[in-house]
Design an enzyme around this catalytic site. Structure first.
Site, PDB file in Angstrom:
ATOM      1  N   ARG A 189      45.990  28.289  19.016  1.00  0.00           N
ATOM      2  CA  ARG A 189      44.947  27.407  18.472  1.00  0.00           C
ATOM      3  C   ARG A 189      45.321  25.983  18.844  1.00  0.00           C
ATOM      4  O   ARG A 189      46.381  25.491  18.480  1.00  0.00           O
ATOM      5  CB  ARG A 189      44.848  27.552  16.949  1.00  0.00           C
ATOM      6  CG  ARG A 189      43.969  26.486  16.315  1.00  0.00           C
ATOM      7  CD  ARG A 189      43.587  26.782  14.901  1.00  0.00           C
ATOM      8  NE  ARG A 189      42.584  27.830  14.834  1.00  0.00           N
ATOM      9  CZ  ARG A 189      41.832  28.092  13.769  1.00  0.00           C
ATOM     10  NH1 ARG A 189      41.972  27.374  12.664  1.00  0.00           N
ATOM     11  NH2 ARG A 189      40.935  29.061  13.786  1.00  0.00           N
ATOM     12  N   HIS A 215      35.425  29.294  20.108  1.00  0.00           N
ATOM     13  CA  HIS A 215      36.107  30.081  19.065  1.00  0.00           C
ATOM     14  C   HIS A 215      35.702  31.546  19.282  1.00  0.00           C
ATOM     15  O   HIS A 215      34.976  32.139  18.484  1.00  0.00           O
ATOM     16  CB  HIS A 215      35.695  29.568  17.689  1.00  0.00           C
ATOM     17  CG  HIS A 215      36.617  29.993  16.583  1.00  0.00           C
ATOM     18  ND1 HIS A 215      37.747  30.776  16.793  1.00  0.00           N
ATOM     19  CD2 HIS A 215      36.587  29.751  15.236  1.00  0.00           C
ATOM     20  CE1 HIS A 215      38.356  30.983  15.629  1.00  0.00           C
ATOM     21  NE2 HIS A 215      37.682  30.371  14.683  1.00  0.00           N
ATOM     22  N   GLN A 264      36.288  34.412  16.568  1.00  0.00           N
ATOM     23  CA  GLN A 264      35.385  34.298  15.425  1.00  0.00           C
ATOM     24  C   GLN A 264      34.005  34.845  15.788  1.00  0.00           C
ATOM     25  O   GLN A 264      33.416  35.624  15.031  1.00  0.00           O
ATOM     26  CB  GLN A 264      35.261  32.830  15.002  1.00  0.00           C
ATOM     27  CG  GLN A 264      34.226  32.590  13.914  1.00  0.00           C
ATOM     28  CD  GLN A 264      34.684  33.049  12.545  1.00  0.00           C
ATOM     29  OE1 GLN A 264      35.777  32.711  12.125  1.00  0.00           O
ATOM     30  NE2 GLN A 264      33.862  33.809  11.838  1.00  0.00           N
ATOM     31  N   ASP A 316      27.981  25.550  10.624  1.00  0.00           N
ATOM     32  CA  ASP A 316      29.413  25.241  10.638  1.00  0.00           C
ATOM     33  C   ASP A 316      29.551  23.795  10.164  1.00  0.00           C
ATOM     34  O   ASP A 316      28.548  23.071  10.044  1.00  0.00           O
ATOM     35  CB  ASP A 316      29.958  25.426  12.074  1.00  0.00           C
ATOM     36  CG  ASP A 316      31.482  25.316  12.154  1.00  0.00           C
ATOM     37  OD1 ASP A 316      32.152  25.333  11.098  1.00  0.00           O
ATOM     38  OD2 ASP A 316      32.007  25.205  13.282  1.00  0.00           O
ATOM     39  N   CYS A 342      31.502  30.495   9.513  1.00  0.00           N
ATOM     40  CA  CYS A 342      32.841  30.949   9.916  1.00  0.00           C
ATOM     41  C   CYS A 342      33.903  30.590   8.882  1.00  0.00           C
ATOM     42  O   CYS A 342      34.958  31.221   8.841  1.00  0.00           O
ATOM     43  CB  CYS A 342      33.197  30.374  11.283  1.00  0.00           C
ATOM     44  SG  CYS A 342      33.293  28.573  11.327  1.00  0.00           S
TER      45      CYS A 342
HETATM   46  N1  NVA Z   1      34.194  24.071  14.174  1.00  0.00           N
HETATM   47  C1  NVA Z   1      35.286  24.278  13.237  1.00  0.00           C
HETATM   48  C2  NVA Z   1      35.605  25.720  13.099  1.00  0.00           C
HETATM   49  C3  NVA Z   1      36.721  26.043  12.152  1.00  0.00           C
HETATM   50  C4  NVA Z   1      37.039  27.501  12.076  1.00  0.00           C
HETATM   51  C5  NVA Z   1      36.494  23.487  13.707  1.00  0.00           C
HETATM   52  O1  NVA Z   1      36.779  23.520  14.910  1.00  0.00           O
HETATM   53  O2  NVA Z   1      37.134  22.832  12.889  1.00  0.00           O
HETATM   54  N1   CP Z   2      37.124  30.641  10.687  1.00  0.00           N
HETATM   55  C1   CP Z   2      38.377  30.299  10.974  1.00  0.00           C
HETATM   56  O1   CP Z   2      38.829  30.305  12.129  1.00  0.00           O
HETATM   57  O2   CP Z   2      39.117  29.963   9.888  1.00  0.00           O
HETATM   58  P1   CP Z   2      40.577  29.355   9.872  1.00  0.00           P
HETATM   59  O3   CP Z   2      40.473  27.932  10.362  1.00  0.00           O
HETATM   60  O4   CP Z   2      41.012  29.441   8.438  1.00  0.00           O
HETATM   61  O5   CP Z   2      41.452  30.170  10.781  1.00  0.00           O
END
Ligand code: NVA
Ligand code: CP
Length: 300
Positions: free
Chosen positions: A100, A127, A130, A218, A258
């Site tokens: 990540r 992502h 997800q 989101d 998500c």
């Molecule tokens: N768009 C969000 C998704 C988190 C799972 C982010 O990147 O923070």
């Molecule tokens: N949806 C998702 O990826 O959640 P986290 O940021 O908790 O991993």
């Protein structure tokens, strides 16, 4: 060559469908396996996580393997050791990297220089784990995805990009509403539409939600965009999913997110807690899809 899961497109049409069906089978049978017996996945997380981290940690255990969790704060990653060196070093110890991070280019670099599979656990651009889990969440309710209309309301962010990729392989219609200036990756959109994805774009959330079976949103400011919070709150005003917007969707439409959600921003508390919400089924399906993804990268 190791098999990487850097984006949904890595799966190809057949791979995407097989992965979906395998994840469903793994869920239905509470699968425990041995494909990672004696294998270790290193989880490199440069951003916070609850679901992705824990579902991968559990998925690896269910497949007989073990994990090591790394962050920049506690490793040389935070002291600017080049990623290409990290990739080569970790490839000598472990069997898979689950990453990540910020730019997708970091995933590409790890894959290029390492010699073990790299799985994208979220970047600024996508992502994929997800969204594959989210497709599973729809598929188990509506196996004929060609009859499904999905609405995306909000930012053209990593999640939006991965939904666009999913629409290449899965036959749902994707109606997307973004504020001006927050559209998703233009090249990706062009590619997906040329590949046959049924995607419709608008700036009007009501138009996107009209008749939708699944309504998705989101956060307005993703991880790494915290300093844009105020500006984004202004830009996304009118894009909140509330009961009035949900009322425009198809009868029995479901609400998807998500997570984590910012209640009162992109979605109301009522919708999150209401009967349409399937957010915790989505969260659960992360576990099942991660197992199928790990099996896929190790079954070459
Ligand atoms: N768009 C969000 C998704 C988190 C799972 C982010 O990147 O923070
Ligand atoms: N949806 C998702 O990826 O959640 P986290 O940021 O908790 O991993």
């Amino acid at each position: 060559m190791p098999r990487h899961f850097k984006r949904i497109r890595d799966l190809g049409y057949e791979g995407a469908w097989k992965l979906l069906q395998r994840a469903k089978e793994m869920k239905d049978t509470a699968h425990r396996g041995k494909i990672m017996d004696g294998k270790t996945a290193i989880l490199i997380f440069e951003k916070a996580s609850t679901r992705t981290r824990v579902s991968f940690e559990m998925a690896v255990r269910h497949l007989g393997g073990s994990t090591i969790f790394m962050t920049p704060a506690e490793s040389q990653l935070g002291r600017s050791e080049p990623l290409r060196d990290t990739a080569r070093v970790l490839s000598r110890y472990a069997d898979c990297l689950v990453v990540r991070t910020f730019g997708q280019s970091k995933i590409e670099e790890l894959a290029e220089y390492g010699s073990i599979p790299v799985v994208n656990a979220l970047t600024d651009e996508g992502h994929p784990c997800q969204v594959m889990g989210d497709v599973l969440t729809m598929y188990e309710r509506t196996p004929d995805l060609s009859k499904v209309r999905v609405a995306w309301v909000g930012d053209g962010n990593n999640m939006a990009n991965s939904w666009i990729e999913a629409a290449i392989y899965f036959p749902f219609e994707l109606f997307m509403a973004f504020p001006e200036g927050y559209e998703p990756d233009r090249d990706l959109l062009g590619y997906a539409m040329q590949a046959g994805a049924k995607i419709f774009l608008t700036h009007d959330p009501r138009m996107a939600v009209d008749g939708a079976h699944y309504v998705n949103t989101d956060v307005w400011a993703s991880m790494g965009q915290e300093e844009e919070q105020k500006k984004r709150e202004a830009a996304f005003k009118g894009y909140r999913i509330d009961d009035a917007l949900m009322a425009l969707a198809a009868p029995d439409a479901k609400f998807m997110h998500c997570l984590p959600a910012h209640r009162g921003e992109e979605v109301t508390d009522e919708v999150m807690e209401g009967p349409a919400s399937i957010i915790f089924d989505q969260a659960e399906n992360r576990l099942h899809i991660q197992k199928a993804i790990l099996e896929w990268v190790f079954s070459e």
